[in-house]
Design a protein around this motif. Sequence first.
Motif, mmCIF file in Angstrom:
data_model
loop_
_atom_site.group_PDB
_atom_site.id
_atom_site.type_symbol
_atom_site.label_atom_id
_atom_site.label_comp_id
_atom_site.label_asym_id
_atom_site.label_seq_id
_atom_site.Cartn_x
_atom_site.Cartn_y
_atom_site.Cartn_z
ATOM 1 N N LYS A 89 1.009 -1.210 0.010
ATOM 2 C CA LYS A 89 0.103 0.090 0.031
ATOM 3 C C LYS A 89 0.815 1.371 -0.125
ATOM 4 C CE LYS A 89 -4.497 -1.627 2.043
ATOM 5 N NZ LYS A 89 -4.482 -3.076 1.788
ATOM 6 N N SER A 90 1.920 1.126 0.687
ATOM 7 C CA SER A 90 2.871 2.439 0.652
ATOM 8 C C SER A 90 3.539 2.643 -0.643
ATOM 9 C CB SER A 90 4.002 2.021 1.941
ATOM 10 O OG SER A 90 5.085 2.989 1.721
ATOM 11 N N VAL A 91 3.937 1.303 -1.322
ATOM 12 C CA VAL A 91 4.406 1.476 -2.581
ATOM 13 C C VAL A 91 3.376 2.179 -3.588
ATOM 14 C CG1 VAL A 91 5.135 0.406 -4.611
ATOM 15 C CG2 VAL A 91 6.118 -0.244 -2.402
ATOM 16 N N ALA A 92 2.301 1.899 -3.395
ATOM 17 C CA ALA A 92 1.092 2.266 -4.359
ATOM 18 C C ALA A 92 0.867 3.687 -4.146
ATOM 19 C CB ALA A 92 -0.323 1.732 -3.888
ATOM 20 N N ARG A 93 1.206 4.134 -3.033
ATOM 21 C CA ARG A 93 1.088 5.553 -2.729
ATOM 22 C C ARG A 93 2.238 6.424 -3.192
ATOM 23 N NH1 ARG A 93 -0.234 4.710 2.167
ATOM 24 N NH2 ARG A 93 1.749 5.413 3.030
ATOM 25 N N ARG A 94 3.443 5.983 -3.190
ATOM 26 C CA ARG A 94 4.481 6.772 -3.195
ATOM 27 C C ARG A 94 5.221 6.387 -4.576
ATOM 28 N NH1 ARG A 94 7.983 4.569 -1.356
ATOM 29 N NH2 ARG A 94 7.372 2.671 -0.131
ATOM 30 N N GLN A 95 5.190 5.256 -5.284
ATOM 31 C CA GLN A 95 6.042 4.654 -6.446
ATOM 32 C C GLN A 95 4.910 4.110 -7.206
ATOM 33 O OE1 GLN A 95 9.271 2.986 -3.878
ATOM 34 N NE2 GLN A 95 10.418 3.568 -5.745
ATOM 35 N N PRO A 96 4.070 4.880 -7.915
ATOM 36 C CA PRO A 96 3.193 4.047 -8.938
ATOM 37 C C PRO A 96 3.720 3.198 -9.997
ATOM 38 C CG PRO A 96 2.944 6.409 -9.152
ATOM 39 C CD PRO A 96 3.850 6.176 -7.871
ATOM 40 N N ALA A 97 4.954 3.799 -10.283
ATOM 41 C CA ALA A 97 5.657 2.949 -11.444
ATOM 42 C C ALA A 97 5.977 1.695 -11.055
ATOM 43 C CB ALA A 97 6.724 3.801 -11.961
ATOM 44 N N LYS A 98 6.540 1.573 -9.745
ATOM 45 C CA LYS A 98 7.089 0.387 -9.247
ATOM 46 C C LYS A 98 5.839 -0.780 -9.127
ATOM 47 C CE LYS A 98 10.400 0.038 -5.969
ATOM 48 N NZ LYS A 98 11.098 0.240 -4.583
ATOM 49 N N LEU A 99 4.808 -0.303 -8.274
ATOM 50 C CA LEU A 99 3.758 -0.888 -8.234
ATOM 51 C C LEU A 99 3.014 -1.228 -9.683
ATOM 52 C CD1 LEU A 99 1.573 -1.913 -5.959
ATOM 53 C CD2 LEU A 99 -0.002 -0.303 -7.182
ATOM 54 N N ALA A 100 3.011 -0.545 -10.602
ATOM 55 C CA ALA A 100 2.662 -1.056 -11.807
ATOM 56 C C ALA A 100 3.421 -2.019 -12.478
ATOM 57 C CB ALA A 100 2.485 0.272 -12.818
ATOM 58 N N ALA A 101 4.625 -2.023 -12.149
ATOM 59 C CA ALA A 101 5.760 -3.193 -12.813
ATOM 60 C C ALA A 101 5.490 -4.402 -11.871
ATOM 61 C CB ALA A 101 7.184 -2.538 -12.941
ATOM 62 N N MET A 102 5.359 -4.325 -10.676
ATOM 63 C CA MET A 102 5.003 -5.478 -9.864
ATOM 64 C C MET A 102 4.060 -6.162 -10.264
ATOM 65 S SD MET A 102 5.905 -3.488 -6.253
ATOM 66 C CE MET A 102 4.889 -4.351 -5.017
ATOM 67 N N GLU A 103 2.871 -5.366 -10.758
ATOM 68 C CA GLU A 103 1.672 -6.122 -10.945
ATOM 69 C C GLU A 103 1.303 -6.196 -12.300
ATOM 70 O OE1 GLU A 103 0.068 -7.436 -8.780
ATOM 71 O OE2 GLU A 103 0.351 -6.352 -6.681
ATOM 72 N N ALA A 104 2.449 -5.763 -13.129
ATOM 73 C CA ALA A 104 2.298 -5.731 -14.592
ATOM 74 C C ALA A 104 0.980 -5.104 -15.170
ATOM 75 C CB ALA A 104 2.474 -7.118 -15.197
ATOM 76 N N LEU A 105 0.579 -4.021 -14.687
ATOM 77 C CA LEU A 105 -0.568 -3.223 -15.019
ATOM 78 C C LEU A 105 -0.207 -2.235 -16.041
ATOM 79 C CD1 LEU A 105 -3.462 -3.139 -14.096
ATOM 80 C CD2 LEU A 105 -2.936 -0.999 -12.744
ATOM 81 N N PHE A 106 -0.719 -2.408 -17.146
ATOM 82 C CA PHE A 106 -0.175 -1.617 -18.408
ATOM 83 C C PHE A 106 -1.012 -0.346 -18.465
ATOM 84 C CE2 PHE A 106 2.571 -5.441 -19.186
ATOM 85 C CZ PHE A 106 3.463 -4.995 -19.701
#
Lengths: 352, 437
Positions: free
Chosen positions: B238-255
């Motif tokens: 949740k903290s990553v989602a708030r701060r680093q959307p690019a990292k979360l998107a890569a973690m979840e492969a959300l294009f």
Amino acid sequence: MTFTLSIILLFLAAALLLYVLLGGADFGGGILELVLGQKRRHDLRQVIDTAMAPVWEANHVWLILAVVIVFMGFPPLYTIITVHLHLPLLAVLLGIVVRGSAFTFRHYDTLDQRFSAVYSRLFTYSSLWTSFFLGVTAGALVLGRIAPEANDFVTLYINPWCNLFCVAMGLFTCSLFTFLAAAYLVGETNEEELRLLFRQKAMAANAVVILLGVVVFTVAEFSGYPLISSFFRSPISIACIIGATILWFPFWYCMLHNKSILLTRLLGASIVGAVMAGWFAAQYPEAVRITAQTGAGRSIQFIDVAAPTETLRALMLALLFGSAVIFPALGYLFSIFKKAKTSLPDNLGVHD
Amino acid sequence: MTDIIAARLQMALSLGFHIIFASIGIAMPFLMASAHFLALKKRDATYLTLTKAWSKGVAIFFAVGAVSGTLLSFELGLLWPKFMEHAGPIIGMPFSWEGAAFFLEAIALGIFLYGWNRVSPRIHWGSGVVVGLSGVASGAFVICANAWMNSPAGFDWNNGQPINIDPWAAMFNEASGIQGLHMIVAAFEAVGFAVAGLHALLWLRHRHDIHLKALRLAFVMGAIAALVQPLVGDFAAKSVARRQPAKLAAMEALFETQRRAPLLIGGIPNEETATVSFAIEIPAMLSFLSYGDFNAEVKGLNDIPHDEWPPVTIVHIAFQIMVGLGTVLAALGAFGLFAMKWRPKWFMDPRFMKTLILATPLGFIALETGWVVTEVGRQPWIIYGIMRTSEALTPRPGIVYNLLLYMVMYLVLTFVVGLLLWRQTRLLHRNLRLGGS
């Protein structure tokens, strides 16, 4: 020069000094093992092992402390060192890794003797290697051949440290460390014969230190680094040199007449400490000397590369608080493992 | 190979190597102190032997960890001088605290290892605990510095120079707490299962009581950590989602940025076509996990400039491995704890023991892949949003030779440490036989 900066520089000087006096002696132990004849090596190994094992991890944290102070307090200085002295530092680091691992492995891998010989060889040679390159790196910092504006690989990364002065500094460092080790080790054994051997080695190493010291000063003059005049410019340096010379006489008296071991150790450490302190004072306030594009030498002072006030204040706080915890703990560690043996002279007859 | 790739690989190798030793330095002293506590309390010779055997392991790992850590303190500057020059004044403080904690650890370890019969049992036991506490502290401090790279704070960036520096705000940045907790729990989890697995193997082979005692202590530690970890990991994500959307998107492969974003389990992302194949999709789950709301919008990679994308495939797969293994260990932990309490026979079953042996490396694999997610997921930044990794690289050419040198060194060290551990167990059994127990 602010108060905060002075405190931080004092801590930096203390960390470097203690690294030489404690960590340096550990390196010297390895060198001593290397230069001593095959015959006595086994006895020596056990003495060194018992003497060093409890304290040696702590002895080497001083280097990390110095690195942290430079990195946080003087970041541009850290960058100059790591970029331009990359290669000698790499050599130091390799040596530290091999040496630290080999020492621990030798200590614990006691299943059979086959491996011990390999560990010992690695430990002794890397002790010499690391000491040498520590000296080379220290020499390169003060010599002034670091040329950040140069364009070619050799001038940028080789010349700053690959020269006669740095080699002389490397050898000097090896002899200094060996001297410290021998002077301390006298108190680590009950065996009179070994004691005599350590005393002899300490005196021999002392002679070599003086000889190589003269070489370092001479080479410095020829290399365009005015070491002698900078020593005589600072009153503190002069006082330190005089102090070291005065202490040298009781040290030799104790050595020759097998006097109090604690006193011998303290005197040996004080002499080296005084020489180091004198060198620091001569160097101050210069952090590093570099060569500008014009070819002229330029000194970079600590104040030029100091971090902003907020950072320095935080660093000072960390250092003061940290030392309030570390020094008592360290004193306790040494009191557990180094107290018993200093009173040995009285019991000598019993063991013989 | 370009210098930047060589430098990044060397950093990955060094950190990947060091983190194993650092984790053992964090968790192992507590196992050692627990065994020591039981030895003193129950006057039990087996626990005493175990304490001594474990303390040798701690000493070996500590020594190698100390030298590889010394290496790292220089290596950061040797490879990334521009980063260190700018970051030093801002984030040097946790490093100075770490230095103090490490110093205390070295002192306490000296007292513990060599203080048998030299200090009172109480102080001796206490020194073992201090080793563990200062290990945890130094771990937490170093993570503060790493967290700052993910969540820069405590300065203003002005024409490529930091101004208005506040070291305290930098140290206690938004990511520090959760990232530190995630890592420390991971250390207990990885070490717990690794030690339990090792002693399960030794138990099956030698049937000596000492291994059963060791196994139980280590398993309980690892299992509790494994059960806590999913909760901590959820906060971290949740903290990553708030701060680093690019990292979360890569973690979840959300294009694609979307509401009711699905959670993908497994799958192989294709960055060219912006698609994921072979994944199991759970609708709206990612929105819920990230923001606690099935309808929340989750930022996808399409809203991030292409030159700021992390390597999606690596990050996604590493994340899947970490979460997958974490789940396996949590299940194993729950089962084992249940069995210990209510079905002792199940716990002693050779099949369970063999499962534990298989699980020996899983915690460490999860830990390493977790670091891949953190570090690779931050790319192309070395300081997120402020400085690119390529800007920080040393000007010195030929880094690939350093990389080769380090590779050889770490390989040899790994081999020797492994050999040493194996020889230590042989030594232990020889002593046990000689002792007649």
